[in-house]
Design a protein around this motif. Structure first.
Motif, PDB file in Angstrom:
ATOM      1  N   ALA A 278       0.831  -1.206   0.000  1.00 28.42           N
ATOM      2  CA  ALA A 278       0.000   0.000   0.000  1.00 28.42           C
ATOM      3  C   ALA A 278       0.867   1.258   0.000  1.00 28.42           C
ATOM      4  CB  ALA A 278      -0.916  -0.003   1.220  1.00 28.42           C
ATOM      5  N   MET A 279       1.944   1.240   0.766  1.00 29.13           N
ATOM      6  CA  MET A 279       2.820   2.404   0.811  1.00 29.13           C
ATOM      7  C   MET A 279       3.554   2.595  -0.513  1.00 29.13           C
ATOM      8  SD  MET A 279       2.198   3.742   3.702  1.00 29.13           S
ATOM      9  CE  MET A 279       3.496   4.962   3.891  1.00 29.13           C
ATOM     10  N   GLN A 280       3.881   1.501  -1.188  1.00 30.89           N
ATOM     11  CA  GLN A 280       4.518   1.619  -2.498  1.00 30.89           C
ATOM     12  C   GLN A 280       3.540   2.201  -3.506  1.00 30.89           C
ATOM     13  OE1 GLN A 280       7.831   1.138  -3.276  1.00 30.89           O
ATOM     14  NE2 GLN A 280       7.136   2.179  -5.138  1.00 30.89           N
ATOM     15  N   ARG A 281       2.260   1.796  -3.410  1.00 27.87           N
ATOM     16  CA  ARG A 281       1.252   2.372  -4.301  1.00 27.87           C
ATOM     17  C   ARG A 281       1.107   3.871  -4.053  1.00 27.87           C
ATOM     18  NH1 ARG A 281      -1.021  -2.712  -3.758  1.00 27.87           N
ATOM     19  NH2 ARG A 281      -2.095  -2.198  -1.805  1.00 27.87           N
ATOM     20  N   LEU A 282       1.201   4.261  -2.788  1.00 31.93           N
ATOM     21  CA  LEU A 282       1.148   5.688  -2.462  1.00 31.93           C
ATOM     22  C   LEU A 282       2.262   6.435  -3.183  1.00 31.93           C
ATOM     23  CD1 LEU A 282       0.219   8.153  -0.770  1.00 31.93           C
ATOM     24  CD2 LEU A 282       1.755   7.347   1.048  1.00 31.93           C
ATOM     25  N   ARG A 283       3.476   5.913  -3.108  1.00 35.40           N
ATOM     26  CA  ARG A 283       4.614   6.577  -3.758  1.00 35.40           C
ATOM     27  C   ARG A 283       4.464   6.581  -5.283  1.00 35.40           C
ATOM     28  NH1 ARG A 283       7.093   3.981   0.729  1.00 35.40           N
ATOM     29  NH2 ARG A 283       7.466   2.064  -0.460  1.00 35.40           N
ATOM     30  N   ASP A 284       3.993   5.451  -5.843  1.00 36.31           N
ATOM     31  CA  ASP A 284       3.831   5.365  -7.300  1.00 36.31           C
ATOM     32  C   ASP A 284       2.757   6.342  -7.784  1.00 36.31           C
ATOM     33  OD1 ASP A 284       5.731   3.376  -7.311  1.00 36.31           O
ATOM     34  OD2 ASP A 284       4.287   1.722  -7.441  1.00 36.31           O
ATOM     35  N   ASN A 285       1.645   6.407  -7.073  1.00 43.00           N
ATOM     36  CA  ASN A 285       0.555   7.297  -7.477  1.00 43.00           C
ATOM     37  C   ASN A 285       0.930   8.771  -7.282  1.00 43.00           C
ATOM     38  OD1 ASN A 285      -1.198   5.247  -8.299  1.00 43.00           O
ATOM     39  ND2 ASN A 285      -1.988   4.946  -6.232  1.00 43.00           N
ATOM     40  N   TYR A 286       1.750   9.024  -6.276  1.00 40.26           N
ATOM     41  CA  TYR A 286       2.232  10.394  -6.086  1.00 40.26           C
ATOM     42  C   TYR A 286       3.114  10.814  -7.251  1.00 40.26           C
ATOM     43  CZ  TYR A 286       4.855  14.363  -4.308  1.00 40.26           C
ATOM     44  OH  TYR A 286       5.443  15.593  -4.174  1.00 40.26           O
ATOM     45  N   ALA A 287       3.950   9.901  -7.722  1.00 44.39           N
ATOM     46  CA  ALA A 287       4.816  10.213  -8.868  1.00 44.39           C
ATOM     47  C   ALA A 287       3.972  10.600 -10.083  1.00 44.39           C
ATOM     48  CB  ALA A 287       5.706   9.021  -9.187  1.00 44.39           C
ATOM     49  N   LYS A 288       2.824   9.925 -10.256  1.00 46.39           N
ATOM     50  CA  LYS A 288       1.929  10.265 -11.364  1.00 46.39           C
ATOM     51  C   LYS A 288       1.299  11.642 -11.148  1.00 46.39           C
ATOM     52  CE  LYS A 288       0.774   5.391 -12.166  1.00 46.39           C
ATOM     53  NZ  LYS A 288      -0.302   4.374 -12.088  1.00 46.39           N
ATOM     54  N   LEU A 289       0.933  11.930  -9.904  1.00 46.22           N
ATOM     55  CA  LEU A 289       0.367  13.238  -9.595  1.00 46.22           C
ATOM     56  C   LEU A 289       1.359  14.344  -9.927  1.00 46.22           C
ATOM     57  CD1 LEU A 289      -1.607  13.259  -6.211  1.00 46.22           C
ATOM     58  CD2 LEU A 289      -2.440  13.773  -8.511  1.00 46.22           C
ATOM     59  N   LYS A 290       2.622  14.133  -9.589  1.00 50.32           N
ATOM     60  CA  LYS A 290       3.642  15.149  -9.850  1.00 50.32           C
ATOM     61  C   LYS A 290       3.725  15.477 -11.331  1.00 50.32           C
ATOM     62  CE  LYS A 290       7.630  15.554  -8.102  1.00 50.32           C
ATOM     63  NZ  LYS A 290       9.021  15.350  -7.656  1.00 50.32           N
ATOM     64  N   ILE A 291       3.578  14.473 -12.151  1.00 50.28           N
ATOM     65  CA  ILE A 291       3.615  14.710 -13.595  1.00 50.28           C
ATOM     66  C   ILE A 291       2.444  15.594 -13.997  1.00 50.28           C
ATOM     67  CG2 ILE A 291       3.402  13.612 -15.855  1.00 50.28           C
ATOM     68  CD1 ILE A 291       4.830  11.165 -14.655  1.00 50.28           C
ATOM     69  N   SER A 292       1.261  15.302 -13.447  1.00 54.64           N
ATOM     70  CA  SER A 292       0.078  16.111 -13.784  1.00 54.64           C
ATOM     71  C   SER A 292       0.199  17.528 -13.240  1.00 54.64           C
ATOM     72  CB  SER A 292      -1.188  15.444 -13.233  1.00 54.64           C
ATOM     73  OG  SER A 292      -1.263  15.553 -11.818  1.00 54.64           O
ATOM     74  N   TRP A 293       1.018  17.720 -12.204  1.00 57.34           N
ATOM     75  CA  TRP A 293       1.240  19.048 -11.628  1.00 57.34           C
ATOM     76  C   TRP A 293       2.379  19.802 -12.329  1.00 57.34           C
ATOM     77  CZ3 TRP A 293       1.617  17.048  -5.911  1.00 57.34           C
ATOM     78  CH2 TRP A 293       0.333  16.697  -5.458  1.00 57.34           C
ATOM     79  N   GLY A 294       2.968  19.198 -13.334  1.00 52.48           N
ATOM     80  CA  GLY A 294       4.078  19.856 -14.013  1.00 52.48           C
ATOM     81  C   GLY A 294       5.373  19.774 -13.229  1.00 52.48           C
ATOM     82  N   GLY A 295       5.484  18.769 -12.354  1.00 53.31           N
ATOM     83  CA  GLY A 295       6.715  18.560 -11.595  1.00 53.31           C
ATOM     84  C   GLY A 295       6.764  19.233 -10.238  1.00 53.31           C
ATOM     85  N   TYR A 296       5.675  19.847  -9.796  1.00 54.85           N
ATOM     86  CA  TYR A 296       5.649  20.492  -8.478  1.00 54.85           C
ATOM     87  C   TYR A 296       6.096  19.494  -7.404  1.00 54.85           C
ATOM     88  CZ  TYR A 296       3.788  22.703  -4.250  1.00 54.85           C
ATOM     89  OH  TYR A 296       3.649  23.243  -2.993  1.00 54.85           O
ATOM     90  N   SER A 297       7.035  19.904  -6.551  1.00 52.94           N
ATOM     91  CA  SER A 297       7.671  18.970  -5.616  1.00 52.94           C
ATOM     92  C   SER A 297       7.402  19.291  -4.150  1.00 52.94           C
ATOM     93  CB  SER A 297       9.182  18.947  -5.856  1.00 52.94           C
ATOM     94  OG  SER A 297       9.737  20.250  -5.686  1.00 52.94           O
ATOM     95  N   GLY A 298       6.398  20.117  -3.882  1.00 48.96           N
ATOM     96  CA  GLY A 298       6.164  20.568  -2.517  1.00 48.96           C
ATOM     97  C   GLY A 298       5.836  19.486  -1.511  1.00 48.96           C
TER      98      GLY A 298
END
Length: 361
Positions: A278-298
């Motif tokens: 579950a924690m790995q899915r969290l990290r993987d899905n966050y990586a996808k979110l970052k792409i949709s945010w244009g790389g925002y790393s906050g």
């Protein structure tokens, strides 16, 4: 300062930072808070000082417009808080230490008079906070140490100048600055002893609804656009972490077969495997979110250190917000009626408060 006021200061600091039976902990709470108070000067002095940078003057002037709006439009307390400013020369005012078991999102609580039991302990010194975090980790707990930009003394310190504006948040984008001021002032309206989730979810509701009104009424187009981008990322992130919390809650409740696996009870071993996935899915899905945010790393640091403590802490700020928002609508979007209704809820036992909020949905 009189003895009576010294004791009042002690009580306020202990209340807001989390209790401990040691004199050392009490002392760092009191001395840290009083150093902050003594560093604060009236906003008018900062603005009138030729040595004050123009950007800071502009931000302080904005803070006072937001502060007045909090009183006139949101019916938040009209008192000494946020009319003074201090530069602490550091990135956080306190560091909050939170901990949770390996297979639970329930935060370890620390209990003390007045405030009751809360899921954190606060330190004005980061090194001391991390030492406490290491001690809790050695006890087998998952730990989070978070830098906090502001806290509320619940109005107890208004006689001493109130809660000050700080360098730790004065340069936030306009919408975020408004949110923070509204959130902390909300704590001065209602406080239910020992119920962190109730208190924080209420303040989060006030900040969200209040900042929306501020932006609609007074902010310029640039501030609205900036806030919309922040809010979109925030809601995306909250949805992501909420899904992870729900997944982990289900895993931690699972009742698997008895026996052993890898030297541990089978139930624990299977839960730990499911948790890791579950924690790995969290990290993987966050990586996808970052792409949709244009790389925002906050949120990178939060994700890198995500565990039961950080996820459990986040729940305190989000879990009851839908119920409070529904209550606001039920009270005709009238701020005073809303506060009065929340005050009535605060007099109920904790379980009854939860039940009453859910009936609003």
């Amino acid at each position: 300062m009189s003895v009576a006021r010294t004791l009042l200061a002690l009580g306020a600091c202990i209340m807001l930072l989390g209790g401990c039976s040691t004199v050392g902990y009490y002392w760092q709470s009191v001395s840290g808070h009083m150093k902050m108070v003594n560093a604060a000067r009236p906003v008018e002095e900062w603005i009138g000082d030729a040595q004050t940078p123009e950007r800071l003057k502009t931000r302080l002037a904005l803070s006072q417009r937001i502060r007045q709006f909090a009183v006139t439009d949101l019916k938040l307390p009209d008192n000494a808080s946020y009319h003074r400013y201090a530069d602490l020369k550091r990135s956080a005012v306190v560091w909050s230490v939170m901990a949770a078991p390996e297979l639970s999102l329930t935060l370890k609580t620390f209990c003390f008079p007045v405030a009751g039991c809360v899921g954190y302990r606060g330190y004005f010194n980061e090194a001391e906070a991390r030492t406490e975090g290491a001690r809790l980790k050695a006890d087998g707990l998952e730990v989070g140490v978070f830098g906090i930009p502001a806290y509320s003394t619940l109005g107890w310190m208004n006689w001493a100048g109130g809660d000050p504006l700080l360098n730790t948040f004065i340069n936030y984008p306009e919408g975020e600055l408004a949110r923070l001021i509204f959130h902390e002032l909300a704590h001065q309206v209602v406080y239910a002893s020992g119920d962190t989730m109730f208190n924080e979810s209420f303040a989060t509701t006030v900040e969200r609804l209040g900042s929306q009104r501020w932006l609609q009424t007074w902010a310029g187009d640039a501030a609205r656009v900036e806030y919309a981008a922040f809010e979109k990322r925030r809601q995306d992130f909250r949805a992501l972490t909420l899904a992870t919390r729900r997944e982990l809650e289900a895993i931690y409740k699972e009742d698997t077969d008895s026996g052993e696996k890898n030297g541990k009870p089978a139930a624990t071993a299977f839960q730990l495997e499911a948790k890791a996935a579950a924690m790995q899915r969290l990290r993987d899905n966050y990586a996808k979110l970052k792409i949709s945010w244009g790389g925002y790393s906050g949120y990178d640091n939060w994700i890198a250190n995500a565990n039961n403590a950080s996820l459990g802490a986040q729940a305190a700020y989000d879990e009851l917000v839908p119920g409070f928002e529904a209550l606001f609508e039920r009270e005709g979007r009238d701020w005073q009626r809303f506060y009065d209704a929340v005050k009535r809820l605060a007099t109920l036992p904790k379980d009854e408060r939860r039940k009453a909020l859910k009936t609003n949905l």
